[in-house]
Scaffold this motif. Structure first.
Motif, short mmCIF file in Angstrom:
data_model
loop_
_atom_site.label_atom_id
_atom_site.label_comp_id
_atom_site.label_asym_id
_atom_site.label_seq_id
_atom_site.Cartn_x
_atom_site.Cartn_y
_atom_site.Cartn_z
N ARG A 37 0.81 -1.23 0.00
CA ARG A 37 0.00 0.00 0.00
C ARG A 37 0.83 1.27 0.00
O ARG A 37 0.37 2.32 -0.44
N THR A 38 2.06 1.21 0.51
CA THR A 38 2.87 2.42 0.66
C THR A 38 3.97 2.57 -0.39
O THR A 38 4.50 3.66 -0.57
N GLY A 39 4.34 1.47 -1.04
CA GLY A 39 5.46 1.53 -1.98
C GLY A 39 6.80 1.50 -1.27
O GLY A 39 7.83 1.80 -1.86
N ILE A 40 6.80 1.11 -0.01
CA ILE A 40 8.04 1.02 0.78
C ILE A 40 8.49 -0.43 0.78
O ILE A 40 7.67 -1.35 0.97
N LEU A 41 9.77 -0.65 0.59
CA LEU A 41 10.29 -2.01 0.60
C LEU A 41 9.97 -2.69 1.93
O LEU A 41 9.96 -2.05 3.00
N ARG A 42 9.71 -3.99 1.87
CA ARG A 42 9.33 -4.77 3.04
C ARG A 42 10.32 -4.59 4.20
O ARG A 42 9.92 -4.37 5.34
N ASN A 43 11.61 -4.69 3.91
CA ASN A 43 12.62 -4.56 4.97
C ASN A 43 12.60 -3.17 5.61
O ASN A 43 12.82 -3.03 6.81
N ASP A 61 14.40 10.14 -6.34
CA ASP A 61 14.67 8.72 -6.06
C ASP A 61 13.40 8.01 -5.59
O ASP A 61 13.15 6.86 -5.97
N ARG A 62 12.60 8.69 -4.74
CA ARG A 62 11.35 8.09 -4.27
C ARG A 62 10.39 7.85 -5.45
O ARG A 62 9.78 6.80 -5.54
N VAL A 63 10.26 8.84 -6.32
CA VAL A 63 9.36 8.70 -7.47
C VAL A 63 9.84 7.56 -8.38
O VAL A 63 9.05 6.71 -8.79
N ARG A 64 11.13 7.54 -8.67
CA ARG A 64 11.69 6.47 -9.52
C ARG A 64 11.43 5.11 -8.87
O ARG A 64 10.99 4.17 -9.53
N HIS A 65 11.68 5.01 -7.58
CA HIS A 65 11.47 3.75 -6.85
C HIS A 65 10.00 3.34 -6.88
O HIS A 65 9.67 2.18 -7.12
N ARG A 66 9.09 4.30 -6.64
CA ARG A 66 7.66 3.97 -6.57
C ARG A 66 7.12 3.55 -7.93
O ARG A 66 6.27 2.67 -8.03
N LEU A 67 7.60 4.19 -9.01
CA LEU A 67 7.19 3.76 -10.34
C LEU A 67 7.62 2.32 -10.60
O LEU A 67 6.84 1.49 -11.08
N ALA A 68 8.87 2.01 -10.26
CA ALA A 68 9.37 0.64 -10.44
C ALA A 68 8.61 -0.33 -9.53
O ALA A 68 8.28 -1.46 -9.95
N PHE A 69 8.34 0.10 -8.31
CA PHE A 69 7.60 -0.73 -7.35
C PHE A 69 6.22 -1.08 -7.89
O PHE A 69 5.79 -2.24 -7.83
N LEU A 70 5.53 -0.10 -8.44
CA LEU A 70 4.20 -0.35 -9.01
C LEU A 70 4.27 -1.33 -10.17
O LEU A 70 3.42 -2.22 -10.29
N ARG A 71 5.27 -1.17 -11.01
CA ARG A 71 5.39 -2.06 -12.16
C ARG A 71 5.66 -3.50 -11.74
O ARG A 71 5.22 -4.44 -12.39
N LEU A 121 -4.41 4.86 -5.31
CA LEU A 121 -3.43 5.16 -4.26
C LEU A 121 -3.65 6.56 -3.69
O LEU A 121 -4.22 7.42 -4.37
N PRO A 122 -3.19 6.81 -2.47
CA PRO A 122 -3.36 8.14 -1.87
C PRO A 122 -2.58 9.21 -2.62
O PRO A 122 -1.61 8.92 -3.32
N ALA A 123 -2.98 10.45 -2.44
CA ALA A 123 -2.43 11.57 -3.20
C ALA A 123 -0.91 11.69 -3.10
O ALA A 123 -0.25 12.01 -4.07
N GLY A 124 -0.32 11.44 -1.98
CA GLY A 124 1.13 11.60 -1.84
C GLY A 124 1.94 10.37 -2.12
O GLY A 124 3.14 10.33 -1.82
N PHE A 125 1.34 9.35 -2.71
CA PHE A 125 2.03 8.06 -2.89
C PHE A 125 3.39 8.19 -3.55
O PHE A 125 4.36 7.61 -3.10
N MET A 126 3.48 8.94 -4.62
CA MET A 126 4.73 9.01 -5.39
C MET A 126 5.84 9.75 -4.65
O MET A 126 7.01 9.42 -4.80
N THR A 127 5.49 10.75 -3.85
CA THR A 127 6.52 11.63 -3.29
C THR A 127 6.71 11.53 -1.78
O THR A 127 7.71 12.01 -1.25
N ALA A 128 5.78 10.92 -1.06
CA ALA A 128 5.88 10.88 0.41
C ALA A 128 7.14 10.16 0.84
O ALA A 128 7.51 9.13 0.26
#
Length: 200
Positions: A37-43, A61-71, A121-128
């Motif tokens: 739900r958050t796009g944060i790695l499990r660890n 970096d957060r946006v790049r990571h979250r895009l890859a995470f969603l994919r 997803l919530p409004a701040g998902f990509m950048t939070a």
């Protein structure tokens, strides 16, 4: 800003610990779902729940990571993962533009918002940042648990005091609850008497 996010997360974790006591948070919370739900790695979710800090990432970096995470974590209706072209179509841009966004972490606001909305997803998902994103998810979980468990018998401060010693927690809770009821009953009676005198 990051210090504030960690302070808010610590407060939410403390409130959650009160609600789930005597169980451990790690036993009650669904780490995989929080990560999803958050796009944060499990660890990183585990580290944050322990009250520790994770490496701070830049917004790009957060946006790049979250895009890859969603994919990698979301599936299309046919069960396949999303391609760069699928994301480009969702965002209304070309494949080359989406590839650039995935590389630079700098999508258009509209494009990122269309992707976020597609997945609900919530409004701040990509950048939070990580503590902020996890805190938002945990507040939802806290509300769910409080609703499920009903209102607490006593304020969290008294509950924490009672739970310090698990061997006598139940008896201590009963004594504290009785004492609190006695104090509040006496205060209510005194208040009722004062109000009756004012009215006469």
């Amino acid at each position: 800003m990051a210090a504030d996010a960690y302070a808010r997360l610590a407060d939410t974790l403390e409130r959650l610990a009160d609600v789930v006591a005597p169980n451990d948070l790690a036993e009650v919370l669904d780490i995989e779902d929080l990560s999803y739900r958050t796009g944060i790695l499990r660890n990183d979710v585990i580290v944050l729940i322990k009250g520790e800090q994770v490496e701070q990432r830049s917004v790009t970096d957060r946006v790049r990571h979250r895009l890859a995470f969603l994919r990698t974590t979301r599936r299309r209706e046919d069960g396949r993962g999303y391609s760069v072209q699928d994301f480009a179509t969702l965002a209304g841009v070309t494949r080359q533009t989406m590839t650039s966004w995935c590389t630079t972490g700098i999508p258009s606001i509209e494009g990122a918002d269309q992707i976020r909305r597609h997945f609900g997803l919530p409004a701040g998902f990509m950048t939070a940042d990580e503590p902020e994103a996890l805190n938002e998810a945990l507040l939802t979980e806290l509300h769910r648990l409080e609703t499920q468990n009903g209102p607490l018998v006593m304020p969290p401060e008294l509950r924490r005091l009672a739970l310090r010693s698990p061997a006598v927690a139940e008896k201590t809770m009963q004594l504290i609850a009785a004492w609190a009821m006695e104090i509040t009953s006496a205060a209510d009676t005194a208040g009722d008497e004062a109000q009756a005198k004012e009215q006469s």
